[in-house]
Design a protein around this motif. Structure first.
Motif, short mmCIF file in Angstrom:
data_model
loop_
_atom_site.label_atom_id
_atom_site.label_comp_id
_atom_site.label_asym_id
_atom_site.label_seq_id
_atom_site.Cartn_x
_atom_site.Cartn_y
_atom_site.Cartn_z
N PRO A 1 8.28 6.95 -4.58
CA PRO A 1 7.70 8.27 -4.86
C PRO A 1 6.71 8.30 -6.01
O PRO A 1 5.99 9.29 -6.17
N GLU A 2 6.64 7.23 -6.80
CA GLU A 2 5.68 7.18 -7.90
C GLU A 2 4.29 6.73 -7.44
O GLU A 2 3.33 6.79 -8.21
N LEU A 3 4.17 6.28 -6.18
CA LEU A 3 2.88 5.84 -5.66
C LEU A 3 1.97 7.03 -5.40
O LEU A 3 2.38 8.04 -4.86
N ASP A 4 0.69 6.85 -5.75
CA ASP A 4 -0.32 7.87 -5.49
C ASP A 4 -1.15 7.56 -4.25
O ASP A 4 -1.77 8.47 -3.68
N MET A 5 -1.18 6.29 -3.84
CA MET A 5 -1.98 5.89 -2.70
C MET A 5 -1.43 4.60 -2.12
O MET A 5 -0.90 3.76 -2.85
N ILE A 6 -1.54 4.48 -0.78
CA ILE A 6 -1.22 3.23 -0.10
C ILE A 6 -2.43 2.84 0.74
O ILE A 6 -2.90 3.64 1.56
N ILE A 7 -2.92 1.63 0.54
CA ILE A 7 -4.04 1.11 1.33
C ILE A 7 -3.55 -0.14 2.06
O ILE A 7 -3.07 -1.08 1.43
N VAL A 8 -3.68 -0.14 3.37
CA VAL A 8 -3.31 -1.30 4.17
C VAL A 8 -4.57 -1.93 4.73
O VAL A 8 -5.37 -1.26 5.40
N SER A 9 -4.73 -3.20 4.46
CA SER A 9 -5.83 -3.98 5.03
C SER A 9 -5.29 -4.81 6.19
O SER A 9 -4.42 -5.66 5.99
N THR A 10 -5.80 -4.56 7.39
CA THR A 10 -5.37 -5.34 8.54
C THR A 10 -6.36 -5.20 9.67
O THR A 10 -7.01 -4.16 9.81
N PHE B 1 -8.06 -7.84 2.28
CA PHE B 1 -7.25 -7.61 1.10
C PHE B 1 -8.11 -7.49 -0.15
O PHE B 1 -7.88 -6.62 -0.99
N VAL B 2 -9.10 -8.35 -0.29
CA VAL B 2 -9.96 -8.30 -1.48
C VAL B 2 -10.78 -7.01 -1.47
O VAL B 2 -10.98 -6.38 -2.51
N THR B 3 -11.24 -6.60 -0.30
CA THR B 3 -11.94 -5.32 -0.17
C THR B 3 -11.04 -4.17 -0.60
O THR B 3 -11.47 -3.27 -1.34
N ALA B 4 -9.79 -4.20 -0.17
CA ALA B 4 -8.84 -3.14 -0.54
C ALA B 4 -8.52 -3.17 -2.02
O ALA B 4 -8.36 -2.11 -2.66
N LEU B 5 -8.42 -4.35 -2.59
CA LEU B 5 -8.16 -4.50 -4.02
C LEU B 5 -9.31 -3.90 -4.83
O LEU B 5 -9.09 -3.19 -5.83
N ASP B 6 -10.53 -4.19 -4.41
CA ASP B 6 -11.72 -3.62 -5.05
C ASP B 6 -11.70 -2.10 -4.95
O ASP B 6 -11.91 -1.38 -5.93
N THR B 7 -11.41 -1.59 -3.76
CA THR B 7 -11.39 -0.15 -3.51
C THR B 7 -10.34 0.54 -4.37
O THR B 7 -10.62 1.55 -5.04
N ALA B 8 -9.13 0.00 -4.38
CA ALA B 8 -8.04 0.61 -5.13
C ALA B 8 -8.32 0.60 -6.63
O ALA B 8 -8.03 1.57 -7.35
N ASN C 1 -0.83 4.67 -9.70
CA ASN C 1 -0.08 3.61 -9.02
C ASN C 1 -0.54 3.53 -7.58
O ASN C 1 -0.34 4.48 -6.81
N ILE C 2 -1.16 2.43 -7.22
CA ILE C 2 -1.64 2.25 -5.84
C ILE C 2 -1.07 0.96 -5.27
O ILE C 2 -1.14 -0.11 -5.89
N LEU C 3 -0.51 1.07 -4.07
CA LEU C 3 0.02 -0.07 -3.34
C LEU C 3 -1.04 -0.59 -2.40
O LEU C 3 -1.57 0.17 -1.56
N VAL C 4 -1.38 -1.86 -2.51
CA VAL C 4 -2.36 -2.51 -1.65
C VAL C 4 -1.66 -3.60 -0.85
O VAL C 4 -1.00 -4.47 -1.42
N ILE C 5 -1.81 -3.54 0.47
CA ILE C 5 -1.12 -4.49 1.36
C ILE C 5 -2.14 -5.17 2.25
O ILE C 5 -3.02 -4.52 2.83
N GLY C 6 -2.03 -6.49 2.37
CA GLY C 6 -2.76 -7.25 3.39
C GLY C 6 -1.77 -7.72 4.43
O GLY C 6 -0.77 -8.36 4.09
N ALA C 7 -2.02 -7.40 5.69
CA ALA C 7 -1.03 -7.70 6.74
C ALA C 7 -1.71 -8.30 7.97
O ALA C 7 -2.86 -7.96 8.29
#
Length: 328
Positions: free
Chosen positions: A73-82, A117-124, A136-142
């Motif tokens: 619940p402390e996350l403000d954003m979730i970005i999934v790269s896939t 993933f690197v694109t998402a890391l840059d974005t976040a 707090n942003i969660l970045v996932i590469g899947a």
């Protein structure tokens, strides 16, 4: 000045392990020797029939949250790269948000294939730097490419595998975290490798299934100098932007589809080959998950530590490139 730093990492691979011997038997020839000698691959993990991308993301996300010491619940954003999403629509990130209970988080997916993933890391990182509501942003590469493989095609089926890696980015005012990043694309290669049906251009029909154009295809062979040349230029740009020498970079985390390309880049920078972190031997090629999976293992094994400078450099279908520099 606000900045984004990596406060936790996590990764996950399915339990099902596929060894090279499996392909020796299935394809009726010795592929193990070539895979080990040229790519170091000895085994990889595939999803079972009832597993998919969201399952990989969920497990990697929970591991990263635990390492970061924060709750969902402390996350403000979730970005999934896939580029192997749970669905065409809605986003995989929305599935993950619900499963882990990140009730306050916005979500979106992005797709720059294996550069994702690197694109998402840059974005976040830039979300955090630019807007104080994101802390707090969660970045996932899947990657669940086993779902899209022609099991009779030895050019693809022996290489590609499944997994997910995640990081939690957190805001900070300390001298650490994101340093710089850049992206570019050579779009003239967009039709050289990919999954070319299932979208608006060619919806999936029985005819498509028969032709197997819903599966990953290598249409043309990429020039072998493409990756090492562009990776070297990207690494040099990151160094120039941050007044660094090659020796200042503790570890390189790279797209891991061809180990010789990584070696060539390191040779170009006059660095030893152990300056990159490798996981292909036991995980095969895991696309946009490879870089965060390698980072998580390196963190857990103590190969990188607080204060180290690390570079993330990815490339993938499109042909997309992305690079980012961080101080851990």
């Amino acid at each position: 000045m606000r900045n984004a730093f990596i406060v936790g990492t996590g990764s996950y691979v399915p339990e099902l392990t596929i060894t090279n011997q499996y392909f020796n038997e299935k394809l009726g020839e010795d592929v193990d020797t070539w895979l080990v000698e040229n790519l170091t691959i000895r085994e990889r993990h595939w999803c079972k029939e009832n597993e998919s991308t969201a399952d990989l993301c969920e497990n990697a996300a929970l591991a990263a949250l635990a390492a970061a010491g924060i709750s969902a619940p402390e996350l403000d954003m979730i970005i999934v790269s896939t580029d192997t999403p749970e669905y065409i629509s809605p986003s995989t990130a929305s599935v993950v948000q619900h499963r882990i209970g990140a009730t306050r988080a916005g979500t979106f997916d992005l797709n720059t294939a294996c550069a994702g993933f690197v694109t998402a890391l840059d974005t976040a990182s830039k979300y955090i730097k630019a807007d104080k509501q994101y802390n707090n942003i969660l970045v996932i590469g899947a990657y669940a490419m086993s779902k899209h493989l022609n099991k009779e095609d030895k050019k693809t089926v022996t290489l590609f595998a499944d997994g997910a890696g995640a990081v939690v980015l957190q805001s900070t005012t300390e001298n650490k975290g994101f340093l710089s990043a850049h992206q570019f694309t050579c779009g003239e290669y967009h039709d050289w490798m990919g999954i070319y049906s299932g979208g608006a251009r060619q919806p999936v029909t029985s005819d498509v299934i028969t032709q197997k154009t819903h599966q990953l295809q290598f249409v043309k062979k990429f020039p072998k100098e493409l990756n090492p040349t562009n990776w070297t230029e990207m690494a040099q740009r990151l160094m120039d932007e941050n007044n660094l020498s090659p020796e200042d970079v503790k570890m390189f985390f790279m797209t891991q589809i061809n180990i010789s390309s990584i070696h060539q880049m390191l040779d170009n920078l006059n660095l030893p080959h152990d300056r990159a972190y490798y996981i292909m031997d036991k995980y095969g090629y895991t696309g946009s998950a490879a870089i965060p999976m390698a980072l998580d293992e390196a963190v857990r094994n103590g190969n990188v530590k607080k204060g180290d400078i690390v570079f993330f450099i990815g490339s993938g279908g499109g042909l997309a490139f992305a690079a980012a520099a961080f101080k851990l």
